[in-house]
Design a protein around this motif. Structure first.
Motif, PDB file in Angstrom:
ATOM      1  N   THR A 109      42.104  31.904  46.539  1.00  0.00           N
ATOM      2  CA  THR A 109      41.027  31.763  45.561  1.00  0.00           C
ATOM      3  C   THR A 109      40.183  33.032  45.549  1.00  0.00           C
ATOM      4  O   THR A 109      39.750  33.509  46.601  1.00  0.00           O
ATOM      5  CB  THR A 109      40.137  30.553  45.907  1.00  0.00           C
ATOM      6  N   PHE A 110      39.971  33.563  44.351  1.00  0.00           N
ATOM      7  CA  PHE A 110      39.117  34.736  44.158  1.00  0.00           C
ATOM      8  C   PHE A 110      37.891  34.290  43.370  1.00  0.00           C
ATOM      9  O   PHE A 110      38.012  33.528  42.413  1.00  0.00           O
ATOM     10  CB  PHE A 110      39.852  35.822  43.366  1.00  0.00           C
ATOM     11  N   TYR A 111      36.713  34.805  43.743  1.00  0.00           N
ATOM     12  CA  TYR A 111      35.472  34.453  43.057  1.00  0.00           C
ATOM     13  C   TYR A 111      34.669  35.722  42.799  1.00  0.00           C
ATOM     14  O   TYR A 111      34.449  36.525  43.708  1.00  0.00           O
ATOM     15  CB  TYR A 111      34.650  33.492  43.925  1.00  0.00           C
ATOM     16  N   ALA A 112      34.249  35.921  41.554  1.00  0.00           N
ATOM     17  CA  ALA A 112      33.417  37.074  41.198  1.00  0.00           C
ATOM     18  C   ALA A 112      32.624  36.743  39.943  1.00  0.00           C
ATOM     19  O   ALA A 112      33.139  36.104  39.024  1.00  0.00           O
ATOM     20  CB  ALA A 112      34.274  38.318  40.950  1.00  0.00           C
ATOM     21  N   ASP A 113      31.385  37.205  39.904  1.00  0.00           N
ATOM     22  CA  ASP A 113      30.553  37.059  38.702  1.00  0.00           C
ATOM     23  C   ASP A 113      30.504  35.638  38.163  1.00  0.00           C
ATOM     24  O   ASP A 113      30.584  35.411  36.952  1.00  0.00           O
ATOM     25  CB  ASP A 113      31.058  38.004  37.602  1.00  0.00           C
ATOM     26  N   GLY A 114      30.440  34.651  39.055  1.00  0.00           N
ATOM     27  CA  GLY A 114      30.315  33.266  38.620  1.00  0.00           C
ATOM     28  C   GLY A 114      31.600  32.599  38.184  1.00  0.00           C
ATOM     29  O   GLY A 114      31.580  31.484  37.694  1.00  0.00           O
ATOM     30  N   ARG A 115      32.728  33.256  38.337  1.00  0.00           N
ATOM     31  CA  ARG A 115      34.018  32.681  37.938  1.00  0.00           C
ATOM     32  C   ARG A 115      34.961  32.635  39.136  1.00  0.00           C
ATOM     33  O   ARG A 115      34.949  33.512  39.987  1.00  0.00           O
ATOM     34  CB  ARG A 115      34.657  33.478  36.819  1.00  0.00           C
ATOM     35  N   THR A 116      35.805  31.607  39.128  1.00  0.00           N
ATOM     36  CA  THR A 116      36.780  31.406  40.195  1.00  0.00           C
ATOM     37  C   THR A 116      38.170  31.299  39.597  1.00  0.00           C
ATOM     38  O   THR A 116      38.342  30.722  38.521  1.00  0.00           O
ATOM     39  CB  THR A 116      36.471  30.090  40.954  1.00  0.00           C
TER      40      THR A 116
END
Length: 160
Positions: A26-33
């Protein structure tokens, strides 16, 4: 005594349902997953690989923003690291960098990727799980061969 007959097709389906699935990262950045399947996943000897080139995640990541990475237990309990490419504020490609190596001695389930400078732009991220096979390089060093690879491609287009 009454016999119950089960169609063979149901037994085949039940056998398939019990097969293990490849782990997702799982990658998460700028409020998105985004959950990403491996683009390559091999046996422990880094042989007999399933290759899925289109198993690449895409996330928008603004310059200087971190990316949080979560891995499942069957990846955290092995040797793995994060390799990434990026550009500096002038848009010049920089040498790819790598996180430290995480191992089963101290399982790590999450990692936050922070770029060297606040104006750097991330381009791609690869989570690499290492297998048991070791190869020697042309410099005489030894390298573990990747067993699994999870790829995140960064969408760095400006938002309007």
């Amino acid at each position: 005594m009454r016999r119950v007959l089960i169609p063979v097709s149901l037994l085949v389906l039940a056998g398939c349902a019990a097969a293990p699935t490849d782990p997702e990262v799982t990658f998460y950045a700028d409020g998105r997953t985004i959950n990403v399947r491996p683009s390559q996943y091999c046996d422990l000897q880094s042989e007999n690989c399933d290759v899925t080139p289109d198993a690449v995640g895409v996330l928008r990541v603004r310059p200087g923003k971190p990316v949080q990475i979560s891995v499942p237990g069957d990846l955290a309990d092995t040797a793995w690291s994060v390799k990434f490419t990026y550009r500096n504020a002038q848009g010049e490609p920089q040498e790819p960098l790598r996180s430290k190596l995480f191992t089963e001695r101290e399982p790590r389930y999450a990692y936050t990727l922070v770029l060297p400078n606040p104006d750097d732009q991330l381009e791609s991220v690869e989570v690499q799980q290492y297998g048991a096979r070791i190869e020697s390089s042309t410099t005489g060093a030894f390298d573990f061969v990747a067993r699994g690879t999870w790829v995140l491609s960064v969408d760095d287009r400006p938002t309007h």
